[in-house]
Design a protein around this motif. Structure first.
Motif, PDB file in Angstrom:
ATOM      1  N   GLY A   1       0.807  -1.212   0.000  1.00  0.00           N
ATOM      2  CA  GLY A   1       0.000   0.000   0.000  1.00  0.00           C
ATOM      3  C   GLY A   1       0.838   1.259   0.000  1.00  0.00           C
ATOM      4  O   GLY A   1       0.346   2.346   0.286  1.00  0.00           O
ATOM      5  N   LEU A   2       2.123   1.127  -0.364  1.00  0.00           N
ATOM      6  CA  LEU A   2       3.057   2.253  -0.331  1.00  0.00           C
ATOM      7  C   LEU A   2       3.540   2.611  -1.732  1.00  0.00           C
ATOM      8  O   LEU A   2       3.540   1.787  -2.641  1.00  0.00           O
ATOM      9  CB  LEU A   2       4.269   1.907   0.533  1.00  0.00           C
ATOM     10  N   ARG A   3       3.986   3.843  -1.880  1.00  0.00           N
ATOM     11  CA  ARG A   3       4.616   4.279  -3.125  1.00  0.00           C
ATOM     12  C   ARG A   3       6.038   3.720  -3.191  1.00  0.00           C
ATOM     13  O   ARG A   3       6.659   3.417  -2.180  1.00  0.00           O
ATOM     14  CB  ARG A   3       4.650   5.807  -3.197  1.00  0.00           C
ATOM     15  N   THR A   4       6.562   3.651  -4.399  1.00  0.00           N
ATOM     16  CA  THR A   4       7.835   2.952  -4.618  1.00  0.00           C
ATOM     17  C   THR A   4       8.976   3.527  -3.798  1.00  0.00           C
ATOM     18  O   THR A   4       9.755   2.795  -3.190  1.00  0.00           O
ATOM     19  CB  THR A   4       8.214   2.996  -6.114  1.00  0.00           C
ATOM     20  N   MET A   5       9.122   4.836  -3.789  1.00  0.00           N
ATOM     21  CA  MET A   5      10.252   5.439  -3.093  1.00  0.00           C
ATOM     22  C   MET A   5      10.154   5.253  -1.576  1.00  0.00           C
ATOM     23  O   MET A   5      11.172   5.251  -0.877  1.00  0.00           O
ATOM     24  CB  MET A   5      10.358   6.922  -3.443  1.00  0.00           C
ATOM     25  N   VAL A   6       8.950   5.104  -1.067  1.00  0.00           N
ATOM     26  CA  VAL A   6       8.797   4.832   0.369  1.00  0.00           C
ATOM     27  C   VAL A   6       9.176   3.389   0.666  1.00  0.00           C
ATOM     28  O   VAL A   6       9.757   3.091   1.725  1.00  0.00           O
ATOM     29  CB  VAL A   6       7.360   5.130   0.818  1.00  0.00           C
ATOM     30  N   ILE A   7       8.888   2.489  -0.248  1.00  0.00           N
ATOM     31  CA  ILE A   7       9.256   1.080  -0.065  1.00  0.00           C
ATOM     32  C   ILE A   7      10.760   0.926   0.084  1.00  0.00           C
ATOM     33  O   ILE A   7      11.243   0.066   0.833  1.00  0.00           O
ATOM     34  CB  ILE A   7       8.735   0.237  -1.251  1.00  0.00           C
ATOM     35  N   THR A   8      11.549   1.761  -0.587  1.00  0.00           N
ATOM     36  CA  THR A   8      13.006   1.652  -0.508  1.00  0.00           C
ATOM     37  C   THR A   8      13.518   1.883   0.904  1.00  0.00           C
ATOM     38  O   THR A   8      14.630   1.461   1.239  1.00  0.00           O
ATOM     39  CB  THR A   8      13.693   2.654  -1.459  1.00  0.00           C
ATOM     40  N   ARG A   9      12.741   2.543   1.744  1.00  0.00           N
ATOM     41  CA  ARG A   9      13.193   2.787   3.119  1.00  0.00           C
ATOM     42  C   ARG A   9      13.363   1.490   3.894  1.00  0.00           C
ATOM     43  O   ARG A   9      14.144   1.442   4.845  1.00  0.00           O
ATOM     44  CB  ARG A   9      12.182   3.685   3.846  1.00  0.00           C
ATOM     45  N   PHE A  10      12.645   0.444   3.523  1.00  0.00           N
ATOM     46  CA  PHE A  10      12.744  -0.821   4.247  1.00  0.00           C
ATOM     47  C   PHE A  10      14.006  -1.613   3.886  1.00  0.00           C
ATOM     48  O   PHE A  10      14.314  -2.599   4.539  1.00  0.00           O
ATOM     49  CB  PHE A  10      11.500  -1.673   3.979  1.00  0.00           C
ATOM     50  N   SER A  11      14.718  -1.203   2.857  1.00  0.00           N
ATOM     51  CA  SER A  11      15.986  -1.858   2.522  1.00  0.00           C
ATOM     52  C   SER A  11      17.175  -0.943   2.743  1.00  0.00           C
ATOM     53  O   SER A  11      18.264  -1.408   3.093  1.00  0.00           O
ATOM     54  CB  SER A  11      15.982  -2.321   1.058  1.00  0.00           C
TER      55      SER A  11
ATOM     56  N   ALA B   1      14.928  -6.075  -4.373  1.00  0.00           N
ATOM     57  CA  ALA B   1      14.555  -7.477  -4.575  1.00  0.00           C
ATOM     58  C   ALA B   1      15.186  -8.377  -3.524  1.00  0.00           C
ATOM     59  O   ALA B   1      14.520  -9.271  -2.973  1.00  0.00           O
ATOM     60  CB  ALA B   1      14.973  -7.928  -5.983  1.00  0.00           C
ATOM     61  N   GLU B   2      16.460  -8.178  -3.220  1.00  0.00           N
ATOM     62  CA  GLU B   2      17.114  -9.012  -2.216  1.00  0.00           C
ATOM     63  C   GLU B   2      16.496  -8.787  -0.828  1.00  0.00           C
ATOM     64  O   GLU B   2      16.326  -9.744  -0.064  1.00  0.00           O
ATOM     65  CB  GLU B   2      18.619  -8.732  -2.195  1.00  0.00           C
ATOM     66  N   GLU B   3      16.161  -7.547  -0.531  1.00  0.00           N
ATOM     67  CA  GLU B   3      15.516  -7.273   0.757  1.00  0.00           C
ATOM     68  C   GLU B   3      14.186  -8.009   0.853  1.00  0.00           C
ATOM     69  O   GLU B   3      13.880  -8.632   1.875  1.00  0.00           O
ATOM     70  CB  GLU B   3      15.297  -5.766   0.913  1.00  0.00           C
ATOM     71  N   HIS B   4      13.394  -7.944  -0.198  1.00  0.00           N
ATOM     72  CA  HIS B   4      12.056  -8.537  -0.175  1.00  0.00           C
ATOM     73  C   HIS B   4      12.104 -10.059  -0.197  1.00  0.00           C
ATOM     74  O   HIS B   4      11.388 -10.727   0.564  1.00  0.00           O
ATOM     75  CB  HIS B   4      11.253  -8.023  -1.381  1.00  0.00           C
TER      76      HIS B   4
END
Length: 519
Positions: free
Chosen positions: A132-142, A423-426
């Motif tokens: 439910g997040l935008r792409t650039m926000v998803i990058t924060r989890f890696s 991808a590696e993070e996920h």
């Protein structure tokens, strides 16, 4: 959702960050209310905009029970519209213009590197419904909050670069319809304004426009194929110009990097346009629809560009020499006289569909830079993005081919290591049973709960190093790029080495980061 992100409820109720999470929760549920209250005297004006359909939501997460769209097929139609456009044609033209590839080699390069790029972008798209997040926000989890900011800066430059090439080409085409009557600068401004309107309104209007825009432009592309065939495609005409041996390999690799960039240029925004799909949407379905929504139209149109360069009629070669891609298209349509000019207008306006996601996602990436930027409504940043790329288009209007070639090559470098790290993070660290076991999605705007980002940032730096040693540009050729090519021209291995360097370094660094910090 609960299985994929088992700690979500715990994160939402923890005492050490309850206030921040509660504020984020309010913004997720009612962003328009928060914005109206935040801006005092301007709040009433903004409330009227929201009442008339302007999107209030920016980078706030879309809760599962507020997902609006259930039609995953919009994913296919959107990407089909975005890429069945005028701006995709010049990429195929570059195969002969800069790399002297014959038509068969151009087709093979487009399809092979396109398939690789399509897979990468389609994977990123699957993360939208899941988070439910935008792409650039998803990058924060890696890569942590700081790493996410760095990616946002890169993405802002990427989308503004795409927008600049789009408005230049659209403006060139409008100006070529009746030479001397419409200044190129005015054509650029017209394209920019047409792109602005849907993006200013927001997510729903973007999808409505892209759902139908492909129909007209796909028919126009069929016209171009037919008229080009009538003029005479000569598949073997470029055989004598093509390089051989090592030089040919270098040409294929360099052009392949441009093709890869034309696909993965959408990866940093791929989740932005399906984050409102239900969390139950099958990831495989999202992946396949995104892949084919990219692969079929991009290959179809880029191959058209390569095919048009095989026409040997002097009138056509002269038209390209004098007016670049716009001039060539005008000559292709010239047998239809007034009807051909009308088709040129449609072609010029087709770039609007391509430029809409650039403009919309630029605003989101600006919001993702840091919390102060997120406090300002998305539509304000949309206006700023429009102003920047329109001015840049006017300034660079005479150098379209050079901008396109160099921009797409460099673009493929950073998107390659960005995709690998996410991808590696996920797939490794966030998988069920992995070291982290899932995502605490409530943490997306809480730096203290996100990864430090040291692993992601260092891996990105190694990716940059790989790009530098492997790249081959007019202004610089890395040592490995030089060795892979000839004495005069290197081979562009930038995106391959960027991805490889990042992939190898991120794994051990991230394991170490998790062991030391627990996040």
């Amino acid at each position: 959702m609960a299985d994929l992100y088992p700690d979500k409820e715990k994160a939402a109720s923890s005492s050490d960050g309850g206030v921040a999470v509660t504020e984020a929760h309010i913004e997720e549920r009612a962003p328009e209310t928060v914005i109206v209250q935040r801006f005092g005297r301007f709040g009433g004006w903004m409330a009227k905009l929201f009442d008339h359909g302007v999107e209030a939501r920016g980078i706030e997460r879309v809760p599962e029970d507020e997902r609006e769209s259930k039609n995953v097929w919009n994913n296919l139609l959107m990407w089909w519209s975005v890429n069945t456009v005028l701006t995709t044609i010049p990429i195929g033209v570059l195969a002969q213009e800069f790399y002297t590839l014959t038509f068969p080699h151009a087709v093979a390069t487009i399809m092979c590197f396109g398939a690789l790029g399509g897979v990468c972008t389609a994977f990123i798209a699957t993360l939208g419904p899941q988070t439910g997040l935008r792409t650039m926000v998803i990058t924060r989890f890696s890569s942590g909050y700081v790493g996410g900011t760095i990616y946002s800066i890169l993405n802002i430059l990427t989308q503004l670069g795409f927008s600049t090439t789009a408005v230049i080409l659209g403006g060139q085409t409008l100006a070529s319809i009746n030479p001397g009557t419409l200044p190129l600068v005015v054509g650029i401004i017209i394209i920019g304004l047409c792109s602005l309107v849907p993006c200013f309104i927001g997510y729903n209007m973007v999808h409505i426009y892209e759902r139908y825009a492909w129909i007209v432009t796909f028919i126009v592309m069929l016209f171009l194929w037919g008229l080009g065939g009538r003029a005479g495609f000569d598949i073997g005409a470029q055989k004598g110009l093509e390089d051989h041996g090592r030089a040919l390999s270098a040409d294929v690799l360099s052009f392949g990097g441009i093709v890869f960039g034309s696909f993965t240029g959408w990866a940093p925004v791929a989740a932005d346009y399906n984050c409102r799909l239900p969390v139950s949407t099958p990831p495989l379905k999202v992946f396949l629809l995104t892949f084919f929504g990219l692969f079929i139209p991009i290959c179809f149109v880029e191959i058209l560009g390569a095919a048009l360069m095989t026409i040997t009629d002097p009138a056509y070669t002269s038209a390209f020499a004098e007016g670049s891609t716009g001039g060539l298209l005008g000559q292709v349509l010239s047998p239809w006289k007034g009807g051909g000019k009308f088709v040129l207008v449609l072609l010029a306006l087709s770039v609007v569909a391509n430029n809409i996601p650039n403009t919309y996602s630029t605003a989101l990436s600006i919001q993702a830079l840091a919390r102060p930027f997120a406090l300002i409504p998305r539509f304000v940043w949309t206006l700023l993005a429009f102003a920047i790329y329109t001015i840049a288009g006017v300034a660079g209007r005479e150098h379209f081919s050079e901008i396109l070639s160099n921009f797409l090559s460099i673009l493929s470098y950073w998107t390659a290591f960005f995709i690998v790290i996410v991808a590696e993070e996920h797939l490794i660290f966030r998988r069920r049973g992995g070291p982290l076991g899932g995502y605490n999605l409530a943490d997306y705007d809480t730096p203290g709960r996100l990864p430090l980002g040291v692993a992601g940032i260092l891996a990105g730096c190694f990716g940059v190093a790989g790009a530098v040693v492997g790249m081959s540009e007019v202004w610089y050729t890395g040592p490995l790029g030089r060795d892979a090519g000839t004495e005069l021209y290197g081979a562009d291995l930038g995106f391959e080495l960027a991805a490889g360097f990042a992939a190898v370094t991120f794994l051990p660094l991230r394991y170490l980061e998790i062991r030391l910090t627990g996040r």
